[in-house]
Design an enzyme around this catalytic site. Sequence first.
Site, short mmCIF file in Angstrom:
data_model
loop_
_atom_site.label_atom_id
_atom_site.label_comp_id
_atom_site.label_asym_id
_atom_site.label_seq_id
_atom_site.Cartn_x
_atom_site.Cartn_y
_atom_site.Cartn_z
N TYR A 62 0.88 -0.12 1.90
CA TYR A 62 1.34 -1.39 2.48
C TYR A 62 0.17 -2.37 2.50
O TYR A 62 -0.81 -2.16 3.21
CB TYR A 62 1.89 -1.13 3.89
CG TYR A 62 2.36 -2.35 4.66
CD1 TYR A 62 2.67 -3.55 4.04
CD2 TYR A 62 2.50 -2.28 6.05
CE1 TYR A 62 3.11 -4.65 4.76
CE2 TYR A 62 2.94 -3.38 6.78
CZ TYR A 62 3.24 -4.56 6.13
OH TYR A 62 3.66 -5.64 6.86
N LYS B 190 4.38 -1.51 -0.74
CA LYS B 190 5.00 -2.68 -0.11
C LYS B 190 3.98 -3.80 -0.22
O LYS B 190 2.89 -3.72 0.36
CB LYS B 190 5.33 -2.38 1.36
CG LYS B 190 5.87 -3.60 2.13
CD LYS B 190 6.06 -3.28 3.61
CE LYS B 190 6.50 -4.52 4.38
NZ LYS B 190 6.61 -4.27 5.84
#
Length: 289
Positions: free
Chosen positions: A134, A162
Amino acid sequence: MGFGSVITAMVTPFDEKGQVDFEKLPKLIDHLIENGSEALVVGGTTGESATLSEEEKAALYQQSVKAADGRVSIIAGTGMNDTHATAELTVRAERVGVDGIMLVAPYYNKPSQKGLYEHFRTVAEKTSLPVMLYNVPGRTVVNLLPETVIELAKIPNITCVKEASGNLEQVTTIVDQTPDDFLLYSGDDSLTLPCLSVGGDGVVSVVSHVAGKEMGDMIRAYQAGDVQKAAEIHQRLLPVMKSMFVSPSPAPVKTALQMKGMDVGGVRLPLVPLTSDEREKLYSAVMNE
């Protein structure tokens, strides 16, 4: 391994005293599944991870697995800025039966790219579960560069990222230079369609709490080649997406859920409730969608 196209970064329900409300959790998870979520990130940024204790996080993972009952994947947000503590929490999450792990780039410490690589490698080696990286420089102050993601993608159980840098060049490079089975999810609702256009695979979404089916429709339309329909849905959803950030998240999305009849409580300090002006803007966008 993929987790579908619409992954919801789930809010953490609280009671009137600001404690995690495990009674509200199954209703929230049912609501998200019924409205198009294909997987749930539990204990991430939108879940107010920064103010949850490790005991609360572990209980949240466990109860979410139980409530989901195999209907959707549960991805535990175990990332912290302490590699050892992250690894320990990751092991604990795997033990209670989650389906995947999401690791945010360590915040505040400002590690180098080498430090970021070693952090993610070290934690990934502690679990057999698929790991989602992320990258959110706006919150962590470090940018996980494409070159580092490309190297991390060689680690077998690091399966996706992400991407919330807002940098489409960065997204394009990652898509181009990682294996086809390494997936890229937009970390910004409003950039989902642009990310798809350069080869992205879906979104880790906030707006899916209130417009999950529409997000899924947009992604499926694009993937089916109906770009015009996808663009029309994007334009319609954009005011709702923007309204989710009229104040620091997740205060707006928790309020939006309440407006839709799903009470998940308030936010913990240092976050604060919406002002009346912010509520009006949110109501106008969400209830007119």
